[in-house]
Design a protein around this motif. Structure first.
Motif, PDB file in Angstrom:
ATOM      1  N   ALA A 368       0.833  -1.210   0.000  1.00  0.00           N
ATOM      2  CA  ALA A 368       0.000   0.000   0.000  1.00  0.00           C
ATOM      3  C   ALA A 368       0.863   1.254   0.000  1.00  0.00           C
ATOM      4  CB  ALA A 368      -0.929  -0.013   1.215  1.00  0.00           C
ATOM      5  N   VAL A 369       1.914   1.265   0.823  1.00  0.00           N
ATOM      6  CA  VAL A 369       2.798   2.433   0.914  1.00  0.00           C
ATOM      7  C   VAL A 369       3.529   2.669  -0.404  1.00  0.00           C
ATOM      8  CG1 VAL A 369       4.906   3.306   2.010  1.00  0.00           C
ATOM      9  CG2 VAL A 369       3.090   2.309   3.413  1.00  0.00           C
ATOM     10  N   ILE A 370       4.045   1.605  -0.994  1.00  0.00           N
ATOM     11  CA  ILE A 370       4.759   1.736  -2.280  1.00  0.00           C
ATOM     12  C   ILE A 370       3.838   2.308  -3.349  1.00  0.00           C
ATOM     13  CG2 ILE A 370       5.805   0.438  -4.175  1.00  0.00           C
ATOM     14  CD1 ILE A 370       6.865  -1.530  -2.017  1.00  0.00           C
ATOM     15  N   THR A 371       2.657   1.717  -3.471  1.00  0.00           N
ATOM     16  CA  THR A 371       1.713   2.139  -4.519  1.00  0.00           C
ATOM     17  C   THR A 371       1.284   3.584  -4.336  1.00  0.00           C
ATOM     18  OG1 THR A 371       0.898  -0.135  -4.672  1.00  0.00           O
ATOM     19  CG2 THR A 371      -0.486   1.585  -5.625  1.00  0.00           C
ATOM     20  N   ALA A 372       0.903   3.925  -3.101  1.00  0.00           N
ATOM     21  CA  ALA A 372       0.410   5.285  -2.847  1.00  0.00           C
ATOM     22  C   ALA A 372       1.510   6.328  -2.999  1.00  0.00           C
ATOM     23  CB  ALA A 372      -0.190   5.349  -1.438  1.00  0.00           C
ATOM     24  N   THR A 373       2.754   5.953  -2.765  1.00  0.00           N
ATOM     25  CA  THR A 373       3.861   6.903  -2.894  1.00  0.00           C
ATOM     26  C   THR A 373       4.226   7.150  -4.355  1.00  0.00           C
ATOM     27  OG1 THR A 373       4.776   6.127  -0.786  1.00  0.00           O
ATOM     28  CG2 THR A 373       6.246   7.395  -2.214  1.00  0.00           C
ATOM     29  N   LEU A 374       4.202   6.100  -5.165  1.00  0.00           N
ATOM     30  CA  LEU A 374       4.756   6.190  -6.517  1.00  0.00           C
ATOM     31  C   LEU A 374       3.737   6.378  -7.638  1.00  0.00           C
ATOM     32  CD1 LEU A 374       7.519   3.446  -6.231  1.00  0.00           C
ATOM     33  CD2 LEU A 374       7.906   5.877  -6.739  1.00  0.00           C
ATOM     34  N   CYS A 375       2.515   5.900  -7.447  1.00  0.00           N
ATOM     35  CA  CYS A 375       1.598   5.818  -8.593  1.00  0.00           C
ATOM     36  C   CYS A 375       0.598   6.967  -8.650  1.00  0.00           C
ATOM     37  CB  CYS A 375       0.842   4.490  -8.558  1.00  0.00           C
ATOM     38  SG  CYS A 375       1.922   3.081  -8.857  1.00  0.00           S
ATOM     39  N   ASN A 376       0.456   7.509  -9.855  1.00  0.00           N
ATOM     40  CA  ASN A 376      -0.596   8.474 -10.155  1.00  0.00           C
ATOM     41  C   ASN A 376      -1.693   7.740 -10.911  1.00  0.00           C
ATOM     42  OD1 ASN A 376       0.695  11.015  -9.241  1.00  0.00           O
ATOM     43  ND2 ASN A 376       2.220  10.441 -10.775  1.00  0.00           N
ATOM     44  N   ARG A 377      -2.920   7.846 -10.434  1.00  0.00           N
ATOM     45  CA  ARG A 377      -4.015   7.056 -11.013  1.00  0.00           C
ATOM     46  C   ARG A 377      -4.245   7.362 -12.491  1.00  0.00           C
ATOM     47  NH1 ARG A 377      -5.561   8.121  -5.748  1.00  0.00           N
ATOM     48  NH2 ARG A 377      -6.186   6.292  -4.514  1.00  0.00           N
ATOM     49  N   GLU A 378      -4.041   8.604 -12.895  1.00  0.00           N
ATOM     50  CA  GLU A 378      -4.350   8.986 -14.269  1.00  0.00           C
ATOM     51  C   GLU A 378      -3.270   8.553 -15.260  1.00  0.00           C
ATOM     52  OE1 GLU A 378      -4.160  11.118 -11.731  1.00  0.00           O
ATOM     53  OE2 GLU A 378      -6.299  11.337 -11.288  1.00  0.00           O
ATOM     54  N   GLU A 379      -2.063   8.300 -14.765  1.00  0.00           N
ATOM     55  CA  GLU A 379      -0.938   8.096 -15.677  1.00  0.00           C
ATOM     56  C   GLU A 379      -0.319   6.709 -15.599  1.00  0.00           C
ATOM     57  OE1 GLU A 379       1.893  11.035 -14.578  1.00  0.00           O
ATOM     58  OE2 GLU A 379       0.521  12.732 -14.861  1.00  0.00           O
ATOM     59  N   ASP A 380      -0.347   6.085 -14.413  1.00  0.00           N
ATOM     60  CA  ASP A 380       0.497   4.918 -14.167  1.00  0.00           C
ATOM     61  C   ASP A 380      -0.269   3.600 -14.134  1.00  0.00           C
ATOM     62  OD1 ASP A 380       2.718   6.569 -13.942  1.00  0.00           O
ATOM     63  OD2 ASP A 380       2.360   6.928 -11.813  1.00  0.00           O
ATOM     64  N   VAL A 381       0.462   2.534 -14.444  1.00  0.00           N
ATOM     65  CA  VAL A 381      -0.089   1.182 -14.449  1.00  0.00           C
ATOM     66  C   VAL A 381       0.825   0.285 -13.613  1.00  0.00           C
ATOM     67  CG1 VAL A 381      -0.738  -0.808 -15.879  1.00  0.00           C
ATOM     68  CG2 VAL A 381      -1.053   1.527 -16.765  1.00  0.00           C
ATOM     69  N   ILE A 382       0.219  -0.644 -12.897  1.00  0.00           N
ATOM     70  CA  ILE A 382       0.965  -1.658 -12.146  1.00  0.00           C
ATOM     71  C   ILE A 382       0.773  -2.991 -12.865  1.00  0.00           C
ATOM     72  CG2 ILE A 382       1.262  -2.809  -9.924  1.00  0.00           C
ATOM     73  CD1 ILE A 382      -0.273  -0.391  -8.683  1.00  0.00           C
ATOM     74  N   LEU A 383       1.864  -3.641 -13.209  1.00  0.00           N
ATOM     75  CA  LEU A 383       1.792  -4.958 -13.843  1.00  0.00           C
ATOM     76  C   LEU A 383       2.095  -6.046 -12.808  1.00  0.00           C
ATOM     77  CD1 LEU A 383       3.567  -4.457 -17.302  1.00  0.00           C
ATOM     78  CD2 LEU A 383       1.135  -4.336 -16.752  1.00  0.00           C
ATOM     79  N   MET A 384       1.337  -7.133 -12.890  1.00  0.00           N
ATOM     80  CA  MET A 384       1.506  -8.239 -11.954  1.00  0.00           C
ATOM     81  C   MET A 384       1.484  -9.565 -12.684  1.00  0.00           C
ATOM     82  SD  MET A 384      -0.813  -7.077  -8.703  1.00  0.00           S
ATOM     83  CE  MET A 384      -1.935  -5.978  -9.543  1.00  0.00           C
ATOM     84  N   GLU A 385       2.064 -10.574 -12.067  1.00  0.00           N
ATOM     85  CA  GLU A 385       2.002 -11.924 -12.610  1.00  0.00           C
ATOM     86  C   GLU A 385       0.558 -12.416 -12.595  1.00  0.00           C
ATOM     87  OE1 GLU A 385       6.098 -13.909 -11.025  1.00  0.00           O
ATOM     88  OE2 GLU A 385       4.664 -13.274  -9.506  1.00  0.00           O
ATOM     89  N   ASP A 386       0.251 -13.305 -13.510  1.00  0.00           N
ATOM     90  CA  ASP A 386      -1.082 -13.921 -13.551  1.00  0.00           C
ATOM     91  C   ASP A 386      -0.907 -15.429 -13.747  1.00  0.00           C
ATOM     92  OD1 ASP A 386      -3.848 -13.966 -13.498  1.00  0.00           O
ATOM     93  OD2 ASP A 386      -4.037 -13.751 -15.674  1.00  0.00           O
ATOM     94  N   PRO A 387      -1.170 -16.218 -12.681  1.00  0.00           N
ATOM     95  CA  PRO A 387      -1.816 -15.865 -11.411  1.00  0.00           C
ATOM     96  C   PRO A 387      -0.816 -15.243 -10.440  1.00  0.00           C
ATOM     97  CG  PRO A 387      -1.229 -18.173 -11.372  1.00  0.00           C
ATOM     98  CD  PRO A 387      -0.859 -17.675 -12.744  1.00  0.00           C
TER      99      PRO A 387
END
Length: 692
Positions: A368-387
């Motif tokens: 939560a801390v990493i995401t909220a510090t680094l990511c802007n909702r309008e510009e940024d995307v987080i990629l994750m493994e699936d599954p």
């Protein structure tokens, strides 16, 4: 309304009615009432009166006996005025006398009921102490209709319908029951319930003043009545807060939830917990919990003391002052960072400074801390493994951060697909800011990323300017002789945000994790700043700080273990290795032995560490199948589809063995085999029927 009693208003009919009421009371009711009531009756010399009572004259008698006086009124008076009068030892008496046709029952308050029903008990000090104390509280809540309703029930079941045990018999003392022969007889009816005197029960029992009562609450003495008021206000407040009067509470509030919490929001943990609760005999192959037999909870005081010893060696303060300071608000970044840096150097081959480590409430807060510090909702995307593990994905979805998913294999994330995703998002004018991976013994698949692939991922991060979140919870649970190096230990570009938790290596209740953030970034003002420093600001807005007591426990443990958990977890690691081997042996025995028949299309991987492995089956698994498996075969499974975000995993099962004994593992796998065989047989028969 307060008035003077105009005695001349009473007619001969009124006096005749009064005489009839008094005579009936003396001959039919009085002997059946309580001794407490009868004593007051005798003190006031109420017997043999053939004329309507003279209120001022009776008031003088009452004042001599107990200090109370009677106040003539025309009828019911406002609630607040009524209780105010009672507090001042003034009892309102209605001047109205009921009519001949109302001999048995009068809906309106009347002088006979007030005097013969209530006045005798105003001579009893214990009872009027109860009445006064009750009135003080009632006056306090007189403006609250709901409170008046609840308090009215207590008034009804005492002052009007009160009964008391005397010599093993129930006797009435309340005003409404002592003046009603029918109600007295009803008291001893087989259909009537007699309950012990209980404030909670009474406040939650409505009454009907126009019908014979179906229940009474019996006291054993007026002392019990008085002392019951000690809990009255507490019970009243509970009733006002948690009222069962649904007509007073709206069925729902017109407040919309976060739209992310839609029907597509998976509550996997809640669903599996419900299954375990509903089918307690079922053995769970679903819960990825550590083995609690290794928690060593009884040693945590020793760990805490070791941490205090450590602080004392560095301070001139008293031991008590040092120990108490650990319970105080503390640095948001953490209080054991120096110890954790040495732990990271020894166990993870990661060299960082104290200010580059943030102590978090488990790994989840770290995400939560990493995401909220680094990511802007309008510009940024987080990629994750699936599954993948659902923690970061669930947080991102709840708080509206854009996520996307990249397929995996038995060597981890697909790097070619990852690069394609990055470029595709750039076409959309979006920036891939974070890539989340579990490189060691991944949850849920058990897959591990080889070293060459780790190096390639690091090169991609440098090429496309993104950070890697390395979830390293399972790195220390490698069952080979040597663990693979973490991404962070290989990270010469400082592209990795290293996250780990001590939930598996120590115990989950500790709720301590950490983030290593040794990067420098560009601030909003264009200046270069420490990423860790900015993360601390965000953490402060979430949890202020990680609990210092649990930090101290972990710090003491690491000090006692010379900053390493390798020896501490050695026995545990061997146990998990044996459990994994047992799981694989049982799969071979109960399923692999039948690959030439019903199990021909079933396969599984053979991980070298962690808590999980993946089993492929020839049919799709739904929630209904999970329930069926638990109910009919007494084993709980977890479909891999719960961890897929792009619709995959429908014919795969995540198996976990970590918190089971070898015997439980064998039982669970044998039951799973029976479920799979039966399910495959049913589908095979259905296919044959369709072919015909």
């Amino acid at each position: 309304m307060l008035i003077e009693q105009d005695y001349s208003m009473y007619t001969e009919e009124d006096h005749s009615t009064w005489a009839s009421l008094v005579n009936r009371h003396l001959t039919e009711n009085l002997s059946l009432t309580s001794k407490e009531y009868q004593n007051g009756f005798d003190l006031l010399r109420l017997e043999g009166n053939d004329k309507v009572a003279n209120i001022p004259s009776l008031s003088e008698k009452l004042k001599e006996v107990s200090g109370w006086k009677l106040i003539p009124v025309t009828g019911l008076i406002p609630t607040k005025d009524f209780f105010y009068q009672l507090i001042n030892k003034e009892y309102p008496v209605t001047v109205y006398c009921r009519k001949p046709e109302e001999l048995d029952f009068s809906e309106l308050p009347d002088i006979f009921h007030d005097i013969y029903g209530h006045i005798p008990l105003l001579t009893n000090e214990k009872f009027f102490r109860f009445l006064t104390k009750f009135s003080i509280l009632a006056l306090k809540y007189a403006e609250d209709p709901m409170a008046v309703e609840f308090l009215g029930r207590l008034y009804w079941y005492t002052f009007e319908m009160g009964v008391i045990w005397e010599g093993g018999e129930l006797k009435p003392y309340g005003g409404a029951i002592v003046t009603s022969k029918t109600e007295i007889e009803n008291l001893n009816s087989k259909e009537t319930s007699i309950y012990p005197f209980d404030i909670h029960h009474i406040l939650n029992t409505p009454y009907n003043p126009y019908a014979l009562q179906s229940q009474y609450f019996a006291v054993r003495s007026f002392d019990e009545l008085f002392y019951s008021l000690e809990d009255l206000e507490e019970q009243l407040i509970k009733n006002l807060v948690y009222t069962s009067q649904t007509s007073q509470v709206p069925e729902h509030h017109n407040i919309k939830l976060n739209t992310a919490l839609s029907t597509n929001f998976k509550n996997v943990i809640g669903f599996l917990n419900d299954i375990q609760f509903k089918f307690p005999k079922a053995v769970s192959l679903a819960a990825g919990q550590p083995d609690e037999s290794y928690f060593k909870i009884d040693e945590i005081n020793e760990y805490f003391e070791s941490y205090i010893d450590y602080l004392e060696s560095k301070s001139n303060q008293s031991r008590d002052k040092i120990a108490n300071s650990v319970g105080q608000y503390a640095k948001t970044q953490g209080i054991i960072n120096e110890i954790l840096c040495e732990f990271l150097r020894k166990d993870e081959n990661i060299t960082v400074k104290e200010h580059q480590v943030i102590v978090t409430v488990g790994a989840q807060e770290a995400f939560a801390v990493i995401t909220a510090t680094l990511c802007n909702r309008e510009e940024d995307v987080i990629l994750m493994e699936d599954p993948t593990y659902i923690g970061l994905g669930s947080f991102s979805k709840t708080f509206d951060y854009e996520t996307d998913y990249v397929g995996t294999s038995d060597t981890g994330i697909d790097l070619e697909a990852l690069e394609e995703k990055i470029l595709a998002h750039r076409e959309r004018k979006k920036n891939v800011k974070l890539v989340y991976v579990i490189p060691d013994h991944q949850n849920p698949s058990g897959a591990s990323m080889p070293v060459d692939k780790r190096l390639s991922l690091l090169r991609l991060a440098e090429k496309y300017n993104f950070y890697i979140i390395e979830d390293s919870v399972y790195n220390s649970f490698t069952y080979l002789d040597k663990t693979l190096p973490t991404l962070k230990s290989l990270d010469k570009f400082r592209r990795v945000l290293f996250v780990t938790s001590f939930s598996k290596s120590v115990f989950p209740g500790l709720r301590v994790g950490l983030v290593v953030a040794d990067q420098q970034v560009m601030g909003t003002d264009g200046n270069v700043i420490s990423l860790a420093h900015e993360m601390v600001k965000v953490k402060a807005s979430l949890t202020n700080s990680t609990p210092t007591i649990t930090q101290a426990i972990l710090g003491g443990l690491l000090l006692r273990q010379d900053y390493s958990l390798s020896k501490y977890n050695y026995e545990k690691l061997q146990s998990y290795r044996n459990k994994l081997n047992t799981t694989l042996e049982c799969l071979d025995k109960y399923i692999g032995s039948f690959t030439s028949t019903w199990a021909s299309d079933i396969s599984w991987n053979r991980p070298k560490g962690g808590f999980f492995l993946s089993l492929k089956v020839p049919f799709e698994l739904s929630d209904a199948e999970v329930v069926k498996c638990a109910e009919d075969f007494e084993v709980i499974i977890c479909p891999m589809a719960y961890f897929h975000q792009k619709g995959g995993g429908k014919n795969e099962i995540r198996l976990t063995f970590s918190n089971l004994t070898p015997q439980e593992i064998e039982t669970a796998i044998s039951r799973l085999a029976k479920y799979l065989e039966a399910s495959i047989a049913v589908r095979s028969q259905g296919a044959k029927a369709d072919a015909k």
